[in-house]
Design a protein around this motif. Structure first.
Motif, PDB file in Angstrom:
ATOM      1  N   MET A   1      -6.619  18.057  56.497  1.00 32.45           N
ATOM      2  CA  MET A   1      -6.925  17.871  57.910  1.00 32.45           C
ATOM      3  C   MET A   1      -7.905  16.712  58.103  1.00 32.45           C
ATOM      4  O   MET A   1      -7.732  15.884  58.993  1.00 32.45           O
ATOM      5  CB  MET A   1      -7.511  19.156  58.500  1.00 32.45           C
ATOM      6  N   PHE A   2      -8.934  16.656  57.251  1.00 25.82           N
ATOM      7  CA  PHE A   2      -9.924  15.578  57.326  1.00 25.82           C
ATOM      8  C   PHE A   2      -9.254  14.221  57.150  1.00 25.82           C
ATOM      9  O   PHE A   2      -9.486  13.292  57.933  1.00 25.82           O
ATOM     10  CB  PHE A   2     -10.999  15.787  56.255  1.00 25.82           C
ATOM     11  N   SER A   3      -8.410  14.101  56.148  1.00 25.57           N
ATOM     12  CA  SER A   3      -7.730  12.840  55.869  1.00 25.57           C
ATOM     13  C   SER A   3      -6.851  12.405  57.042  1.00 25.57           C
ATOM     14  O   SER A   3      -6.871  11.238  57.449  1.00 25.57           O
ATOM     15  CB  SER A   3      -6.892  12.988  54.601  1.00 25.57           C
ATOM     16  N   GLN A   4      -6.098  13.335  57.594  1.00 26.69           N
ATOM     17  CA  GLN A   4      -5.242  13.018  58.736  1.00 26.69           C
ATOM     18  C   GLN A   4      -6.061  12.627  59.955  1.00 26.69           C
ATOM     19  O   GLN A   4      -5.707  11.682  60.671  1.00 26.69           O
ATOM     20  CB  GLN A   4      -4.341  14.207  59.066  1.00 26.69           C
ATOM     21  N   LEU A   5      -7.147  13.344  60.189  1.00 25.03           N
ATOM     22  CA  LEU A   5      -8.000  13.022  61.330  1.00 25.03           C
ATOM     23  C   LEU A   5      -8.612  11.635  61.204  1.00 25.03           C
ATOM     24  O   LEU A   5      -8.670  10.887  62.182  1.00 25.03           O
ATOM     25  CB  LEU A   5      -9.107  14.071  61.480  1.00 25.03           C
ATOM     26  N   VAL A   6      -9.068  11.287  60.015  1.00 30.09           N
ATOM     27  CA  VAL A   6      -9.658   9.958  59.813  1.00 30.09           C
ATOM     28  C   VAL A   6      -8.629   8.885  60.131  1.00 30.09           C
ATOM     29  O   VAL A   6      -8.923   7.910  60.845  1.00 30.09           O
ATOM     30  CB  VAL A   6     -10.220   9.809  58.381  1.00 30.09           C
ATOM     31  N   LYS A   7      -7.414   9.047  59.635  1.00 32.44           N
ATOM     32  CA  LYS A   7      -6.353   8.066  59.914  1.00 32.44           C
ATOM     33  C   LYS A   7      -6.058   7.978  61.404  1.00 32.44           C
ATOM     34  O   LYS A   7      -5.964   6.878  61.966  1.00 32.44           O
ATOM     35  CB  LYS A   7      -5.078   8.437  59.156  1.00 32.44           C
ATOM     36  N   GLN A   8      -5.918   9.128  62.058  1.00 36.57           N
ATOM     37  CA  GLN A   8      -5.602   9.149  63.488  1.00 36.57           C
ATOM     38  C   GLN A   8      -6.726   8.552  64.326  1.00 36.57           C
ATOM     39  O   GLN A   8      -6.468   7.765  65.250  1.00 36.57           O
ATOM     40  CB  GLN A   8      -5.308  10.578  63.944  1.00 36.57           C
TER      41      GLN A   8
ATOM     42  N   THR B   1      -9.067  -1.307  61.888  1.00 38.15           N
ATOM     43  CA  THR B   1      -7.966  -1.732  61.025  1.00 38.15           C
ATOM     44  C   THR B   1      -8.467  -2.449  59.778  1.00 38.15           C
ATOM     45  O   THR B   1      -9.664  -2.748  59.646  1.00 38.15           O
ATOM     46  CB  THR B   1      -7.050  -2.697  61.791  1.00 38.15           C
ATOM     47  N   GLU B   2      -7.529  -2.732  58.896  1.00 36.40           N
ATOM     48  CA  GLU B   2      -7.849  -3.521  57.710  1.00 36.40           C
ATOM     49  C   GLU B   2      -8.255  -4.941  58.105  1.00 36.40           C
ATOM     50  O   GLU B   2      -9.046  -5.582  57.424  1.00 36.40           O
ATOM     51  CB  GLU B   2      -6.660  -3.550  56.750  1.00 36.40           C
ATOM     52  N   GLN B   3      -7.724  -5.419  59.206  1.00 34.06           N
ATOM     53  CA  GLN B   3      -8.104  -6.745  59.693  1.00 34.06           C
ATOM     54  C   GLN B   3      -9.573  -6.764  60.095  1.00 34.06           C
ATOM     55  O   GLN B   3     -10.300  -7.703  59.795  1.00 34.06           O
ATOM     56  CB  GLN B   3      -7.217  -7.162  60.874  1.00 34.06           C
ATOM     57  N   LEU B   4     -10.021  -5.715  60.761  1.00 27.07           N
ATOM     58  CA  LEU B   4     -11.442  -5.604  61.115  1.00 27.07           C
ATOM     59  C   LEU B   4     -12.282  -5.572  59.853  1.00 27.07           C
ATOM     60  O   LEU B   4     -13.345  -6.209  59.790  1.00 27.07           O
ATOM     61  CB  LEU B   4     -11.700  -4.347  61.955  1.00 27.07           C
ATOM     62  N   LYS B   5     -11.801  -4.867  58.851  1.00 26.62           N
ATOM     63  CA  LYS B   5     -12.520  -4.794  57.576  1.00 26.62           C
ATOM     64  C   LYS B   5     -12.675  -6.182  56.959  1.00 26.62           C
ATOM     65  O   LYS B   5     -13.738  -6.530  56.434  1.00 26.62           O
ATOM     66  CB  LYS B   5     -11.774  -3.862  56.621  1.00 26.62           C
TER      67      LYS B   5
ATOM     68  N   MET C   1     -19.366  -5.004  58.098  1.00 21.25           N
ATOM     69  CA  MET C   1     -20.432  -4.117  58.576  1.00 21.25           C
ATOM     70  C   MET C   1     -19.982  -3.299  59.784  1.00 21.25           C
ATOM     71  O   MET C   1     -20.266  -2.108  59.865  1.00 21.25           O
ATOM     72  CB  MET C   1     -21.689  -4.920  58.922  1.00 21.25           C
ATOM     73  N   LYS C   2     -19.278  -3.934  60.706  1.00 23.30           N
ATOM     74  CA  LYS C   2     -18.766  -3.205  61.865  1.00 23.30           C
ATOM     75  C   LYS C   2     -17.756  -2.157  61.405  1.00 23.30           C
ATOM     76  O   LYS C   2     -17.763  -1.021  61.900  1.00 23.30           O
ATOM     77  CB  LYS C   2     -18.131  -4.157  62.868  1.00 23.30           C
ATOM     78  N   TRP C   3     -16.890  -2.529  60.463  1.00 25.35           N
ATOM     79  CA  TRP C   3     -15.889  -1.601  59.943  1.00 25.35           C
ATOM     80  C   TRP C   3     -16.566  -0.389  59.304  1.00 25.35           C
ATOM     81  O   TRP C   3     -16.166   0.742  59.542  1.00 25.35           O
ATOM     82  CB  TRP C   3     -14.972  -2.310  58.945  1.00 25.35           C
ATOM     83  N   VAL C   4     -17.603  -0.626  58.490  1.00 18.59           N
ATOM     84  CA  VAL C   4     -18.329   0.463  57.833  1.00 18.59           C
ATOM     85  C   VAL C   4     -18.970   1.372  58.873  1.00 18.59           C
ATOM     86  O   VAL C   4     -18.873   2.605  58.771  1.00 18.59           O
ATOM     87  CB  VAL C   4     -19.393  -0.083  56.852  1.00 18.59           C
ATOM     88  N   CYS C   5     -19.595   0.815  59.873  1.00 20.07           N
ATOM     89  CA  CYS C   5     -20.213   1.628  60.930  1.00 20.07           C
ATOM     90  C   CYS C   5     -19.165   2.471  61.651  1.00 20.07           C
ATOM     91  O   CYS C   5     -19.379   3.668  61.886  1.00 20.07           O
ATOM     92  CB  CYS C   5     -20.932   0.730  61.930  1.00 20.07           C
ATOM     93  N   CYS C   6     -18.058   1.853  62.002  1.00 19.44           N
ATOM     94  CA  CYS C   6     -16.985   2.578  62.694  1.00 19.44           C
ATOM     95  C   CYS C   6     -16.421   3.686  61.819  1.00 19.44           C
ATOM     96  O   CYS C   6     -16.204   4.812  62.289  1.00 19.44           O
ATOM     97  CB  CYS C   6     -15.871   1.619  63.105  1.00 19.44           C
ATOM     98  N   MET C   7     -16.166   3.383  60.550  1.00 16.40           N
ATOM     99  CA  MET C   7     -15.587   4.391  59.659  1.00 16.40           C
ATOM    100  C   MET C   7     -16.570   5.532  59.391  1.00 16.40           C
ATOM    101  O   MET C   7     -16.154   6.693  59.300  1.00 16.40           O
ATOM    102  CB  MET C   7     -15.138   3.747  58.339  1.00 16.40           C
TER     103      MET C   7
END
Length: 99
Positions: A51-58, A66-70, A75-81
């Motif tokens: 459930m955790f994995s699916q929620l993170v993806k969704q 996205t990977e493009q943001l990464k 730093m923004k990607w890490v904060c968002c994730m």
């Protein structure tokens, strides 16, 4: 009676076990006597991890993380994730672990 297998259960299974110890020890004792406690906790852990994995993806998809943001702004990607993972963990805890 000590449940030695608890250390081999994942984090969500251990959290649920601790929740049951505090709130419903009878449930633990009945499952222990029936030999179902370990399987039950492993199932809870597996369901929670899935459930955790699916929620993170969704959540990442819905928030445009996205990977493009990464690639563009790590730093923004890490904060968002981190925020997404915290939100997903809170949902899993509320719906599966602390019930």
């Amino acid at each position: 009676m000590k449940d030695e297998f608890i250390s081999s259960i994942g984090i969500y299974g251990r959290r649920h076990y601790e929740h049951l110890k505090r709130n419903d020890i009878t449930c633990i004792n009945v499952m222990r006597m029936n030999g179902k406690l370990e399987k039950y906790l492993k199932d809870v852990n597996n369901n929670a991890e899935e459930m955790f994995s699916q929620l993170v993806k969704q959540l990442a998809e819905s928030e445009g993380v996205t990977e493009q943001l990464k690639a563009d702004n790590q730093m923004k990607w890490v904060c968002c994730m981190n925020a997404i993972r915290a939100q997903a963990a809170e949902i899993v805890n509320k719906e599966l672990i602390f019930v």
